[in-house]
Design an enzyme around this catalytic site. Structure first.
Site, PDB file in Angstrom:
ATOM      1  N   GLU A   1      21.913 -31.133  33.450  1.00  0.00           N
ATOM      2  CA  GLU A   1      21.940 -32.501  34.135  1.00  0.00           C
ATOM      3  C   GLU A   1      21.017 -32.290  35.561  1.00  0.00           C
ATOM      4  O   GLU A   1      21.123 -33.392  36.436  1.00  0.00           O
ATOM      5  CB  GLU A   1      23.284 -32.887  34.529  1.00  0.00           C
ATOM      6  CG  GLU A   1      24.172 -33.002  33.409  1.00  0.00           C
ATOM      7  CD  GLU A   1      24.052 -34.483  32.804  1.00  0.00           C
ATOM      8  OE1 GLU A   1      23.118 -35.123  33.187  1.00  0.00           O
ATOM      9  OE2 GLU A   1      24.675 -34.386  31.803  1.00  0.00           O
TER      10      GLU A   1
ATOM     11  N   TYR B   1      29.949 -39.162  29.534  1.00  0.00           N
ATOM     12  CA  TYR B   1      29.745 -40.609  29.304  1.00  0.00           C
ATOM     13  C   TYR B   1      28.624 -41.046  28.691  1.00  0.00           C
ATOM     14  O   TYR B   1      28.299 -42.352  28.669  1.00  0.00           O
ATOM     15  CB  TYR B   1      29.981 -41.374  30.550  1.00  0.00           C
ATOM     16  CG  TYR B   1      29.049 -41.001  31.930  1.00  0.00           C
ATOM     17  CD1 TYR B   1      27.881 -41.592  31.785  1.00  0.00           C
ATOM     18  CD2 TYR B   1      29.433 -40.062  32.482  1.00  0.00           C
ATOM     19  CE1 TYR B   1      26.887 -41.368  32.982  1.00  0.00           C
ATOM     20  CE2 TYR B   1      28.793 -39.554  33.652  1.00  0.00           C
ATOM     21  CZ  TYR B   1      27.455 -40.115  33.795  1.00  0.00           C
ATOM     22  OH  TYR B   1      26.483 -39.554  34.471  1.00  0.00           O
ATOM     23  N   GLY B   2      27.475 -40.005  28.468  1.00  0.00           N
ATOM     24  CA  GLY B   2      26.196 -40.393  27.820  1.00  0.00           C
ATOM     25  C   GLY B   2      25.836 -39.634  26.675  1.00  0.00           C
ATOM     26  O   GLY B   2      26.452 -39.478  25.678  1.00  0.00           O
ATOM     27  N   THR B   3      24.606 -39.103  26.904  1.00  0.00           N
ATOM     28  CA  THR B   3      24.126 -38.198  25.711  1.00  0.00           C
ATOM     29  C   THR B   3      24.808 -36.878  25.509  1.00  0.00           C
ATOM     30  O   THR B   3      24.308 -36.492  24.445  1.00  0.00           O
ATOM     31  CB  THR B   3      22.553 -37.949  26.102  1.00  0.00           C
ATOM     32  OG1 THR B   3      22.437 -37.189  27.323  1.00  0.00           O
ATOM     33  CG2 THR B   3      21.855 -39.163  26.559  1.00  0.00           C
ATOM     34  N   LEU B   4      25.820 -36.557  26.225  1.00  0.00           N
ATOM     35  CA  LEU B   4      26.735 -35.373  25.906  1.00  0.00           C
ATOM     36  C   LEU B   4      27.727 -35.832  25.038  1.00  0.00           C
ATOM     37  O   LEU B   4      28.510 -34.921  24.605  1.00  0.00           O
ATOM     38  CB  LEU B   4      27.171 -34.795  27.071  1.00  0.00           C
ATOM     39  CG  LEU B   4      26.049 -34.192  27.853  1.00  0.00           C
ATOM     40  CD1 LEU B   4      26.687 -33.669  28.957  1.00  0.00           C
ATOM     41  CD2 LEU B   4      25.549 -32.946  27.119  1.00  0.00           C
TER      42      LEU B   4
END
Length: 126
Positions: free
Chosen positions: A73, A8-11
């Site tokens: 992470e 849901y973010g930088t991936l």
């Protein structure tokens, strides 16, 4: 063993750390049930329990790649893995373990609404 991961973010595809998922198979977009909250932590978001649906993407990956993403992470120190339902079966997601009382809630539940604004704000005028 194949695992499913919700990011849901930088991936996310097009985001700065997506290359870490180069060996994963994109399964499609996904929006969670309204059981979460997405917070702006600076350069990345954090998923927490709440009452918001969060937008992201699903990927299929092997257990070795999932362990590499765990290390990226900083799981379980900064994030912990949780399981959530998806149309492809149960998926792992990273839940932020820190404090968010002074962090902004991403009202849309979509990190890209924040990251796109940041990119356009840093572009120099033509």
């Amino acid at each position: 063993m194949i695992q499913i991961l919700f990011v849901y973010g930088t991936l996310l595809r097009g985001e700065r750390h997506h290359m870490l998922l180069a060996d994963a198979t994109f399964l499609g977009p996904h929006r969670t049930a309204p059981r979460f909250a997405l917070y702006h932590l600076g350069d990345y978001p954090g998923l927490m329990p709440g009452h918001q649906a969060v937008s992201g993407e699903l990927f299929a990956l092997d257990s070795m790649l999932l362990r590499r993403i765990d290390a990226f992470e900083d799981c379980p120190r900064i994030y912990t893995r949780i399981s959530l339902p998806t149309p492809h079966g149960r998926a792992w997601a990273y839940r932020y373990r820190g404090l968010v009382h002074d962090r902004a809630l991403i009202a849309t539940g979509d990190w890209r609404t924040v990251s796109r604004r940041r990119i356009s704000a840093h572009r120099s005028p033509s």
